[in-house]
Design an enzyme around this catalytic site. Sequence first.
Site, PDB file in Angstrom:
ATOM      1  N   ASP A   1       0.860  -1.173   0.000  1.00  0.00           N
ATOM      2  CA  ASP A   1       0.000   0.000   0.000  1.00  0.00           C
ATOM      3  C   ASP A   1       0.905   1.233   0.000  1.00  0.00           C
ATOM      4  OD1 ASP A   1       0.705  -1.124   2.535  1.00  0.00           O
ATOM      5  OD2 ASP A   1      -0.582   0.338   3.514  1.00  0.00           O
TER       6      ASP A   1
ATOM      7  N   GLU B   1      13.100   1.146   6.517  1.00  0.00           N
ATOM      8  CA  GLU B   1      11.942   0.351   6.101  1.00  0.00           C
ATOM      9  C   GLU B   1      12.002   0.044   4.607  1.00  0.00           C
ATOM     10  OE1 GLU B   1       8.873   3.131   5.624  1.00  0.00           O
ATOM     11  OE2 GLU B   1       7.249   1.744   6.049  1.00  0.00           O
TER      12      GLU B   1
END
Length: 587
Positions: A314, A512
């Site tokens: 997403d 990340e």
Amino acid sequence: KHLPEYVAESANAIDKEVETYNFTSCQIYCYGPLLHTVQMAKLFPDSKTFVDMKLKASPEKTMELFEAFMASKNNAPTNDEIRKFVNDNFGDKGTELEVWSPTDWVENPAFLNLVNDPDLKQWGMDLNNIWKELGRKMKDDVHKNPEYYSIIPVPNPVIVPGGRFIEFYYWDSYWIIRGLLYCEMRNTARGMIENLMSIVQRIGFIPNGGRVYYWGRSQPPLLAGMVKSYVDFTKDDRFAINALEILEHEFEYFINNHSVQAKGHDLAVYRDSSKGPRPESYSEDVETAESFHTDEAKEDHYSELKSAAESGMDFSSRWYINENGTNIGNLSDAKTRSIVPVDLNAILYWNAKIIAEFHAKAGNVDKMAEYETKAQKIKEAIQAVLWNEEAGCWLDYDLINEKPRDYFVTSNLAPLWVKAYNISDTDKISASVLSYIEKNKLDTFPGGVPNTLYHTGEQWDFPNVWAPLQYIVIEGLDNIGTPEAQKLSKSWGHRWVKSNFAAYRDSRAMFEKYDAEKFGGHGGGGEYGVQKGFGWTNGVIIEWLAKYGHEISLSNTGAAGPNSRFVSLLGVTAIALIGAFAGRFIW
Ligand SMILES: OC[C@H]1O[C@H](O[C@H]2O[C@H](CO)[C@@H](O)[C@H](O)[C@H]2O)[C@H](O)[C@@H](O)[C@@H]1O
């Protein structure tokens, strides 16, 4: 509801009412007028902040106070008044958790002995230390009064991804658990798996992450893969056998709630079962829904976004279908529920194979055959619908336009990882996939294989590179086993380790996501800033330090950094001096 303790021996005790499970605190954190009013006031830079705050009174009492508050303001409070209401009725975010230093942490896990380069070895030690920063334990009050929190109570401490992600995330946990196993932290790994199992027992499936507001969606279903990792490391077959009923339940949940028909085959799509915007990104979703003019169209849009969140990607152009049937567009073109995803179906195939393998361990011949048959059916469907002879790779399938989506996404290679193809086709598939890689110029990026080749500004698009998908691609190329694929796998694996190291050397942080275009560069884009920590990144690097550490050297690669270059320079100078000194004697 009171939390039943997970007991491995009673793992078959799945709550029969699971499908109707409803969290008491959902009326505050998942939907409803209070959530709408507070989130649309945009009180915090990150919308996730509010839904992670603790209640000061019970949900029912808080709703009463909210109704009275709204009435007193003629249903039109100012932002300052809403802020005061929040301050009066909610505590700080994250106060339900305390930092937890894993009790099974060891200072020098054996994988470090496999790492030759001293800088990489030190980095491995640093990463092992970071588990202590990412450990979280729930305070007792969460178990006593779960309705005061959005966190989903679990019996054991967890390792979280890091940054804004202060709770467990489903698919992140797969790479975190593998990293823990390489660091010999078996109890922590097992505790995390048991948490997820206890959630399947209570709720019937595993939500996206450990918060009630994720209740309507899951993430790529990797629980079976986690149990297999644990069992492969520990040889604890009893654990595998005891997990069977839960794994079957989760597998059936996915099949029952995500099934579609494509070209006469049963396959799965990502799908969400809740209503409304994502609670943790509420105003963002309301804003992208503005281009839709009916409540029904808005609701459909929210559902497409939440389904994309279920995929873990997403957001990404991977989920766009515009009116011309291409991936050019923006979030309002998201049609996730109409795209049959390669990775989900490959993972479901793997689930069925793992369940069959565990039934074989238990001696349940019939059950083993039943799950082998399920696996074969999924494999046939993947071959018939998702394999694309012309592209030479698997492609997602567009159910609206009834055509394959010929766009590169790392997940196109997921069947290699779990061997979801006919083994007799190995050589042909290897050659096809390698020319697909060549055609898409995937070997030209210094910072890793980008998730897609389309630059949209969304975080799962170009140029961002993510550890879990690097892992799937690189391990997939290794698994297919041909010398050419394994050569590329190794070169990409080495590059990923060196590039992550360069980023760590420069910033002392693990990210990340990273940047395909820049060796050692971190990623960006999307709806929140790049996060540091970071669970799955660390897990992948620890595994690959164990795998490649004996053969990677940082000298002459640019990844070693100023200190190492200085050391090498000293070394070269010393050798030259010794040589010159020795030469005087020889001559
Ligand atoms: O708040 C926005 C979204 O954040 C999460 O997604 C991202 O982080 C997760 C944790 O590392 C990761 O699992 C996911 O792949 C990332 O895209 C969350 O999972 C989303 O549901 C949420 O909307």
